[in-house]
Scaffold this active site. Structure first.
Site, PDB file in Angstrom:
ATOM      1  N   HIS A   1      29.680 -99.158 -14.122  1.00 22.62           N
ATOM      2  CA  HIS A   1      30.416 -97.932 -13.774  1.00 22.62           C
ATOM      3  C   HIS A   1      31.627 -98.248 -12.910  1.00 22.62           C
ATOM      4  O   HIS A   1      31.755 -97.731 -11.801  1.00 22.62           O
ATOM      5  CB  HIS A   1      29.470 -96.950 -13.090  1.00 22.62           C
ATOM      6  CG  HIS A   1      28.349 -96.512 -13.978  1.00 22.62           C
ATOM      7  ND1 HIS A   1      27.260 -97.310 -14.243  1.00 22.62           N
ATOM      8  CD2 HIS A   1      28.176 -95.384 -14.709  1.00 22.62           C
ATOM      9  CE1 HIS A   1      26.448 -96.673 -15.091  1.00 22.62           C
ATOM     10  NE2 HIS A   1      26.982 -95.509 -15.386  1.00 22.62           N
TER      11      HIS A   1
ATOM     12  N   HIS B   1      20.318 -93.404 -17.613  1.00 21.51           N
ATOM     13  CA  HIS B   1      20.471 -94.283 -16.443  1.00 21.51           C
ATOM     14  C   HIS B   1      21.179 -93.546 -15.295  1.00 21.51           C
ATOM     15  O   HIS B   1      21.921 -94.152 -14.515  1.00 21.51           O
ATOM     16  CB  HIS B   1      21.181 -95.585 -16.818  1.00 21.51           C
ATOM     17  CG  HIS B   1      22.607 -95.418 -17.283  1.00 21.51           C
ATOM     18  ND1 HIS B   1      23.085 -96.012 -18.422  1.00 21.51           N
ATOM     19  CD2 HIS B   1      23.640 -94.733 -16.767  1.00 21.51           C
ATOM     20  CE1 HIS B   1      24.357 -95.700 -18.571  1.00 21.51           C
ATOM     21  NE2 HIS B   1      24.729 -94.917 -17.577  1.00 21.51           N
TER      22      HIS B   1
ATOM     23  N   GLU C   1      28.105 -92.098 -24.301  1.00 18.83           N
ATOM     24  CA  GLU C   1      27.537 -93.416 -23.987  1.00 18.83           C
ATOM     25  C   GLU C   1      26.207 -93.674 -24.700  1.00 18.83           C
ATOM     26  O   GLU C   1      25.718 -94.808 -24.698  1.00 18.83           O
ATOM     27  CB  GLU C   1      27.348 -93.560 -22.472  1.00 18.83           C
ATOM     28  CG  GLU C   1      26.289 -92.619 -21.898  1.00 18.83           C
ATOM     29  CD  GLU C   1      26.222 -92.657 -20.372  1.00 18.83           C
ATOM     30  OE1 GLU C   1      27.098 -93.252 -19.734  1.00 18.83           O
ATOM     31  OE2 GLU C   1      25.271 -92.064 -19.829  1.00 18.83           O
TER      32      GLU C   1
ATOM     33  N   HIS D   1      25.957 -84.861 -21.250  1.00 17.79           N
ATOM     34  CA  HIS D   1      26.542 -84.534 -19.946  1.00 17.79           C
ATOM     35  C   HIS D   1      28.051 -84.724 -19.988  1.00 17.79           C
ATOM     36  O   HIS D   1      28.568 -85.521 -20.758  1.00 17.79           O
ATOM     37  CB  HIS D   1      25.936 -85.363 -18.810  1.00 17.79           C
ATOM     38  CG  HIS D   1      26.226 -86.841 -18.835  1.00 17.79           C
ATOM     39  ND1 HIS D   1      25.847 -87.681 -19.856  1.00 17.79           N
ATOM     40  CD2 HIS D   1      26.859 -87.643 -17.932  1.00 17.79           C
ATOM     41  CE1 HIS D   1      26.209 -88.924 -19.568  1.00 17.79           C
ATOM     42  NE2 HIS D   1      26.835 -88.927 -18.416  1.00 17.79           N
TER      43      HIS D   1
END
Lengths: 276, 102
Positions: free
Chosen positions: A59, A12, A240, A193
């Protein structure tokens, strides 16, 4: 009765939404990403699910650390698009499915998953950056979404095992809904990441490929890992991907992966996979 | 790692960064940064003025709150990641497979 027709795992990354909004479909730097979503968009157009159940994270946009829920389920009939510091994306408001969402909320609480429930809040790119790659925005969205917002920002995070179990409970909740509805599960995030610290810019394609294999074949093994394992292997922010386990938990034990795409252009490995 | 200790220490700074999701707060910050930062400590104001991403992160800012400030100031994530690595953007992009994808 409602049915779960399949599941989608997807990154995402916010730039996916930006690339879409700027029409970068034919740009050689972005084309491999757009091409990778085409089979998923085609599957959705053919199967026509009524509802996409979306497991993603906010976020620090809609929810702030003065009150940050571990699991929060949206039970509205509509969701606005959130402003993340750049104004609003030019896409329609999201349609919700309050009736099914309320049923899932009751069912989950009865199974001892005491979720935060929210209404009338805007949603950020965690949901709609991948959504615009898969579902047409014009003239309007073809169906509804049910958002499940997961804390993957502020430690302690829910364990991978908890996510997998929650997915199984969501599967039971959806399958016990009396109306005939077609539901597809979507799990978002990752892949590898890291955005902060000295290891910023970290990726590991080998681990990402292994994850894509295990999520299909042996999710139990992923569920047995710790958050620290996921952070070590896939980077701080890459942990995540535990949200894919919620999606996977709601599917049948045996699934078939119909499609997979992997693209690692910049800081985050962008993957999409389709399961039936 | 952003945990409850960091979250507690960074709460005031994160609250300011998060407020930039509101258009009027962004406009105020761009027009009159000192007025927009009036609730911050001098140390916090200094880090924001310098756009010192690493100092703010070490202090207790969430990366995702820092993104709101970055978007307000037109700074991209690859620029922030390069800063965390102690590299220039050009140096960082040389380590990437598709430097144009940003």
């Amino acid at each position: 009765m409602a049915r779960i027709i399949g599941g989608i795992g997807t990154s995402h990354v916010p730039t996916i939404g930006v690339a879409f909004d700027k029409g970068r479909h034919e740009d050689p730097d972005w084309q491999p990403l757009f091409k990778g979503y085409e089979p998923v968009a085609k599957w959705l157009a053919e199967k026509k699910p009524d509802v996409l159940f979306f497991c993603f994270n906010d976020h620090a946009t809609t929810f702030f650390f003065d009150h940050y829920p571990t699991f929060a389920l949206g039970v509205s009939d509509e969701y606005r698009i959130a402003d993340e510091g750049m104004g609003l994306r030019p896409i329609p408001r999201l349609k919700g499915h309050a009736k099914l969402a309320r049923h899932i909320a009751k069912s989950l609480v009865n199974e001892e998953f005491d979720l935060t429930l929210f209404q009338d809040l805007p949603l950020d790119h965690g949901l709609h950056s991948p959504l615009t790659m898969m579902w047409p925005t014009k003239p309007d969205w073809p169906g509804a979404v049910i958002p499940l917002v997961v804390n993957v920002l502020q430690q302690p995070l829910p364990t991978p095992r908890r996510c997998y179990k929650l997915g199984k409970a969501i599967g039971r909740a959806i399958r016990s809904y009396p109306d005939d509805l077609k539901v597809a599960m979507v799990g978002t995030g990752g892949l590898s990441h890291q955005m902060i610290g000295e290891r910023a810019g970290f990726n590991d394609e080998k681990w990402d490929r292994e994850f894509l294999d295990l999520i299909e074949r042996d999710p139990e093994r992923l569920a047995a890992m710790s958050i620290e394992d996921f952070m070590r292997l896939g980077g701080n922010e890459g942990a995540e991907v535990i949200m894919w386990l919620i999606m996977r938990g709601a599917l049948d034990e045996r699934v078939k992966k119909l499609h997979q795409n992997y693209y690692l252009p910049m800081t985050t490995a962008m993957a999409v996979a389709l399961f039936e | 790692m952003f945990d409850l200790e960091r979250s507690a220490k960074g709460l005031r700074l994160n609250r300011f960064l998060h407020s930039l999701t509101q258009r009027e707060k962004r406009e105020l910050f761009l027009r009159d940064p000192e007025a927009a930062m009036k609730n911050l400590s001098e140390e916090e104001r200094g880090m924001v003025r310098r756009l010192d991403w690493k100092a703010m992160q070490d202090y207790g800012a969430s990366f995702f709150c820092l993104e709101k400030l970055a978007r307000t100031k037109g700074v991209t994530n690859p620029e922030m990641v390069a800063h965390f690595r102690g590299e220039t953007l050009e140096q960082f992009l040389k380590t990437r497979r598709v430097p144009g994808a940003r």
